[in-house]
Design an enzyme around this catalytic site. Structure first.
Site, short mmCIF file in Angstrom:
data_model
loop_
_atom_site.label_atom_id
_atom_site.label_comp_id
_atom_site.label_asym_id
_atom_site.label_seq_id
_atom_site.Cartn_x
_atom_site.Cartn_y
_atom_site.Cartn_z
N HIS A 41 8.66 -3.22 -10.28
CA HIS A 41 7.57 -2.57 -9.61
C HIS A 41 7.77 -1.17 -9.87
CE1 HIS A 41 6.92 -6.86 -8.40
NE2 HIS A 41 5.67 -6.38 -8.79
N HIS A 48 5.92 -8.45 -16.08
CA HIS A 48 6.48 -9.57 -15.40
C HIS A 48 5.49 -10.60 -15.38
CE1 HIS A 48 5.56 -6.98 -11.96
NE2 HIS A 48 5.06 -8.24 -11.34
N CYS A 83 -1.08 -14.39 -3.90
CA CYS A 83 -0.57 -13.99 -5.21
C CYS A 83 0.82 -13.75 -5.07
CB CYS A 83 -1.35 -12.71 -5.60
SG CYS A 83 -1.20 -11.40 -4.53
N HIS A 85 4.95 -14.29 -7.68
CA HIS A 85 5.69 -14.19 -8.82
C HIS A 85 6.41 -15.49 -8.92
CE1 HIS A 85 5.52 -10.04 -7.29
NE2 HIS A 85 4.99 -9.89 -8.79
N GLU A 103 2.63 -19.15 2.55
CA GLU A 103 1.66 -17.99 3.14
C GLU A 103 0.80 -18.51 4.12
OE1 GLU A 103 0.28 -15.03 0.43
OE2 GLU A 103 2.20 -14.56 -0.24
N TYR A 119 -2.58 -6.73 -16.81
CA TYR A 119 -2.95 -5.41 -16.28
C TYR A 119 -1.85 -4.71 -15.78
CZ TYR A 119 -2.48 -8.13 -12.05
OH TYR A 119 -1.84 -8.72 -10.91
N GLU A 130 2.03 -2.26 -10.62
CA GLU A 130 1.84 -3.64 -10.84
C GLU A 130 1.78 -3.82 -12.47
OE1 GLU A 130 2.07 -6.23 -9.15
OE2 GLU A 130 2.30 -5.81 -7.05
N GLU A 132 1.63 -6.59 -14.75
CA GLU A 132 1.68 -8.10 -14.59
C GLU A 132 0.99 -8.88 -15.97
OE1 GLU A 132 2.56 -8.66 -10.08
OE2 GLU A 132 0.57 -8.79 -10.61
N TRP A 175 -5.23 -4.77 -7.66
CA TRP A 175 -5.52 -5.57 -8.75
C TRP A 175 -6.54 -6.51 -8.49
CZ3 TRP A 175 -1.31 -5.51 -5.21
CH2 TRP A 175 -1.42 -6.54 -4.34
#
Length: 197
Positions: A41, A48, A83, A85, A103, A119, A130, A132, A175
């Protein structure tokens, strides 16, 4: 709170901290390697794999989350339901379901793939980027939330009209609109035309 690689204090057998690795991809989403999460990042960012989840209640309202104030990246801003990874080698669908539970303390009653979006969004506040290749998921939530306060500051169910008002007034993740717009066809299919998405 479940103890997972994302929430545990990382320790290797010799007592040193282990890095969280992300899966690096090319422009077509093909895996080409791994990188440590924070390094991926740092400007200009390394492309990624990521995922974004949009869950709705039975009235067609979107579940938003406000990111915890203690997060190092985009703290306190509102964003989509969840959101994150995938771990290297983890299927995005599995990662999305896992992280939603970690979460928010719920498992979606329905979760479906909704395409991908690529993006590049710098975050002016943190200086992080970001970059991604994001796998999108839409679904339904029917269980009571049990959000982890270290991850989530607050939650809210909103209609499309209420989201438009909030987006003008409240800070949202860099994002958010990109992933929402990319997921809209699947969201409309899920919620129906009367929900206004």
């Amino acid at each position: 709170m479940p103890i997972t690689p994302a929430t545990a204090t990382h320790s290797s057998s010799n007592g040193t901290a282990e890095a969280i690795l992300l899966e690096l991809v090319d422009e077509k989403g093909v895996t080409i390697g791994t990188a440590e999460k924070l390094a991926a990042h740092q400007p200009p960012g390394q492309l990624h794999r990521a995922f974004s989840v949009f869950l709705f209640d039975e009235q067609g309202r979107l579940l938003l989350q406000q990111r915890a104030l203690g997060k190092y990246h985009s703290p306190g801003v509102w964003s989509n339901t969840c959101c994150g990874h995938p771990y290297p080698g983890e299927a995005p669908f599995a990662a999305a379901a896992r992280r939603t539970f970690e979460e928010l303390g719920v498992s979606p009653s329905l979760l479906a793939e909704a395409g991908t979006v690529r993006y590049n969004h710098p975050d002016p506040a943190s200086g992080l980027v970001e970059q991604e290749y994001n796998h999108l998921f839409v679904g339904l939530v029917q269980a009571r939330l049990a959000a982890d306060p270290e991850e989530v500051e607050a939650t809210a169910f909103v209609t499309a009209a209420e989201l438009a008002e909030r987006h003008v007034r409240d800070p949202f993740s860099a994002w958010f609109m990109t992933v929402l717009d990319a997921a809209r066809p699947a969201i409309r299919e899920l919620t129906g035309p009367s929900a206004g998405w």
